[in-house]
Design a protein around this motif. Sequence first.
Motif, PDB file in Angstrom:
ATOM      1  N   ALA A 104       3.522 -55.640-109.865  1.00 16.89           N
ATOM      2  CA  ALA A 104       4.289 -56.226-110.969  1.00 16.89           C
ATOM      3  C   ALA A 104       3.357 -56.994-111.894  1.00 16.89           C
ATOM      4  N   SER A 105       3.806 -57.198-113.132  1.00 15.25           N
ATOM      5  CA  SER A 105       3.078 -58.052-114.059  1.00 15.25           C
ATOM      6  C   SER A 105       4.030 -58.501-115.158  1.00 15.25           C
ATOM      7  N   ALA A 106       3.727 -59.660-115.740  1.00 15.43           N
ATOM      8  CA  ALA A 106       4.530 -60.170-116.850  1.00 15.43           C
ATOM      9  C   ALA A 106       3.710 -61.175-117.638  1.00 15.43           C
ATOM     10  N   GLN A 107       3.888 -61.154-118.950  1.00 16.77           N
ATOM     11  CA  GLN A 107       3.313 -62.186-119.795  1.00 16.77           C
ATOM     12  C   GLN A 107       4.369 -63.267-119.978  1.00 16.77           C
ATOM     13  N   LEU A 108       3.943 -64.514-119.905  1.00 14.45           N
ATOM     14  CA  LEU A 108       4.856 -65.648-119.988  1.00 14.45           C
ATOM     15  C   LEU A 108       4.605 -66.386-121.300  1.00 14.45           C
ATOM     16  N   PHE A 109       5.494 -66.215-122.253  1.00 17.33           N
ATOM     17  CA  PHE A 109       5.344 -66.857-123.552  1.00 17.33           C
ATOM     18  C   PHE A 109       6.192 -68.122-123.667  1.00 17.33           C
ATOM     19  N   THR A 110       7.219 -68.252-122.837  1.00 16.64           N
ATOM     20  CA  THR A 110       8.145 -69.378-122.912  1.00 16.64           C
ATOM     21  C   THR A 110       7.673 -70.506-122.003  1.00 16.64           C
ATOM     22  N   VAL A 111       7.677 -71.713-122.520  1.00 14.99           N
ATOM     23  CA  VAL A 111       7.216 -72.880-121.771  1.00 14.99           C
ATOM     24  C   VAL A 111       8.405 -73.558-121.097  1.00 14.99           C
ATOM     25  N   GLN A 112       8.182 -74.056-119.893  1.00 10.52           N
ATOM     26  CA  GLN A 112       9.160 -74.815-119.104  1.00 10.52           C
ATOM     27  C   GLN A 112      10.445 -74.035-118.837  1.00 10.52           C
ATOM     28  N   GLU A 113      10.295 -72.733-118.620  1.00 11.12           N
ATOM     29  CA  GLU A 113      11.444 -71.902-118.272  1.00 11.12           C
ATOM     30  C   GLU A 113      11.011 -70.928-117.176  1.00 11.12           C
ATOM     31  N   TRP A 114      11.771 -70.882-116.086  1.00  9.13           N
ATOM     32  CA  TRP A 114      11.444 -69.971-114.995  1.00  9.13           C
ATOM     33  C   TRP A 114      11.722 -68.538-115.434  1.00  9.13           C
ATOM     34  N   THR A 115      10.778 -67.642-115.131  1.00  8.47           N
ATOM     35  CA  THR A 115      10.886 -66.227-115.444  1.00  8.47           C
ATOM     36  C   THR A 115      10.661 -65.436-114.166  1.00  8.47           C
ATOM     37  N   GLU A 116      11.517 -64.470-113.908  1.00 10.31           N
ATOM     38  CA  GLU A 116      11.320 -63.625-112.729  1.00 10.31           C
ATOM     39  C   GLU A 116      10.316 -62.524-113.051  1.00 10.31           C
ATOM     40  N   VAL A 117       9.319 -62.388-112.187  1.00  6.15           N
ATOM     41  CA  VAL A 117       8.356 -61.303-112.262  1.00  6.15           C
ATOM     42  C   VAL A 117       8.688 -60.393-111.084  1.00  6.15           C
ATOM     43  N   SER A 118       9.001 -59.131-111.347  1.00  5.90           N
ATOM     44  CA  SER A 118       9.465 -58.276-110.253  1.00  5.90           C
ATOM     45  C   SER A 118       8.910 -56.869-110.363  1.00  5.90           C
ATOM     46  N   GLY A 119       8.934 -56.183-109.236  1.00  2.00           N
ATOM     47  CA  GLY A 119       8.465 -54.805-109.177  1.00  2.00           C
ATOM     48  C   GLY A 119       8.751 -54.211-107.813  1.00  2.00           C
ATOM     49  N   THR A 120       8.239 -53.013-107.591  1.00  2.00           N
ATOM     50  CA  THR A 120       8.434 -52.342-106.302  1.00  2.00           C
ATOM     51  C   THR A 120       7.097 -51.841-105.776  1.00  2.00           C
ATOM     52  N   TYR A 121       7.067 -51.582-104.476  1.00  2.00           N
ATOM     53  CA  TYR A 121       5.845 -51.086-103.841  1.00  2.00           C
ATOM     54  C   TYR A 121       6.230 -50.347-102.570  1.00  2.00           C
ATOM     55  N   VAL A 122       5.513 -49.274-102.278  1.00  2.00           N
ATOM     56  CA  VAL A 122       5.715 -48.507-101.045  1.00  2.00           C
ATOM     57  C   VAL A 122       4.431 -48.609-100.221  1.00  2.00           C
ATOM     58  N   PRO A 123       4.465 -49.383 -99.114  1.00  2.00           N
ATOM     59  CA  PRO A 123       3.256 -49.563 -98.303  1.00  2.00           C
ATOM     60  C   PRO A 123       2.835 -48.270 -97.596  1.00  2.00           C
ATOM     61  N   LYS A 124       1.531 -48.115 -97.475  1.00  2.00           N
ATOM     62  CA  LYS A 124       0.977 -46.995 -96.725  1.00  2.00           C
ATOM     63  C   LYS A 124       0.499 -47.445 -95.350  1.00  2.00           C
ATOM     64  N   ARG A 125       0.470 -48.769 -95.154  1.00  2.00           N
ATOM     65  CA  ARG A 125       0.024 -49.357 -93.882  1.00  2.00           C
ATOM     66  C   ARG A 125       1.050 -50.383 -93.403  1.00  2.00           C
ATOM     67  N   GLU A 126       1.002 -50.708 -92.145  1.00  2.00           N
ATOM     68  CA  GLU A 126       1.908 -51.715 -91.579  1.00  2.00           C
ATOM     69  C   GLU A 126       1.446 -53.134 -91.891  1.00  2.00           C
ATOM     70  N   THR A 127       0.176 -53.280 -92.266  1.00  2.00           N
ATOM     71  CA  THR A 127      -0.389 -54.576 -92.635  1.00  2.00           C
ATOM     72  C   THR A 127      -1.059 -54.431 -93.995  1.00  2.00           C
ATOM     73  N   ASP A 128      -0.807 -55.388 -94.879  1.00  2.00           N
ATOM     74  CA  ASP A 128      -1.413 -55.338 -96.202  1.00  2.00           C
ATOM     75  C   ASP A 128      -1.546 -56.762 -96.735  1.00  2.00           C
ATOM     76  N   ILE A 129      -2.200 -56.930 -97.863  1.00  2.00           N
ATOM     77  CA  ILE A 129      -2.410 -58.246 -98.452  1.00  2.00           C
ATOM     78  C   ILE A 129      -1.673 -58.316 -99.784  1.00  2.00           C
ATOM     79  N   LEU A 130      -0.813 -59.319 -99.925  1.00  2.00           N
ATOM     80  CA  LEU A 130      -0.102 -59.584-101.171  1.00  2.00           C
ATOM     81  C   LEU A 130      -0.944 -60.555-101.994  1.00  2.00           C
ATOM     82  N   ASN A 131      -1.238 -60.190-103.231  1.00  2.00           N
ATOM     83  CA  ASN A 131      -2.048 -61.011-104.137  1.00  2.00           C
ATOM     84  C   ASN A 131      -1.244 -61.333-105.390  1.00  2.00           C
TER      85      ASN A 131
END
Length: 162
Positions: free
Chosen positions: A103-130
């Motif tokens: 996921a990615s999003a540009q945040l132009f609005t100040v002092q307002e919560w914005t949801e950043v969302s997306g999807t992912y299909v893991p290929k492994r049982e263990t992975d690193i979220l960054n």
Amino acid sequence: MALSTCNVVSNPSFETGLLTPWRESAVNVAKISNGTTAYSGDYYLNLQTAVGNRGNTISQGLHGLKRHTEYKFSVQAQVPWAGSEYCAVYVYMGRNATVGSVASAQLFTVQEWTEVSGTYVPKRETDILNIVALCDSEDSSVTGNVLLDDVIFAPADCYGLE
């Protein structure tokens, strides 16, 4: 089963008051804060961005993922003050931001919560979220801040069950 029980992220809203088990990309760039600014609960993460319009990252190892299953990701993000032209949040899995983009999003609005969302299909049982936050400013010596709260990474079939 409720979405909160499906979430594979530990300390997703930073309510422990500690950064653990999240890891920061540089020393002292991620601070747990509390107060009415929080999106939910009492705590949130304040992630300082790097000079030179570069980002800093928080990461967490995720375990017990269901391979070849669609996961939905979301995080609430906020820019607390207008010290930059804009800030952005980028989310990826693993060690390659291009291959593991979530996921990615540009945040132009100040002092307002914005949801950043997306999807992912893991290929492994263990992975690193960054989760990477960066702010763009004409003065490249300026650092910014992005607040993060309510991180969710859960199988798509859990959404809508709360």
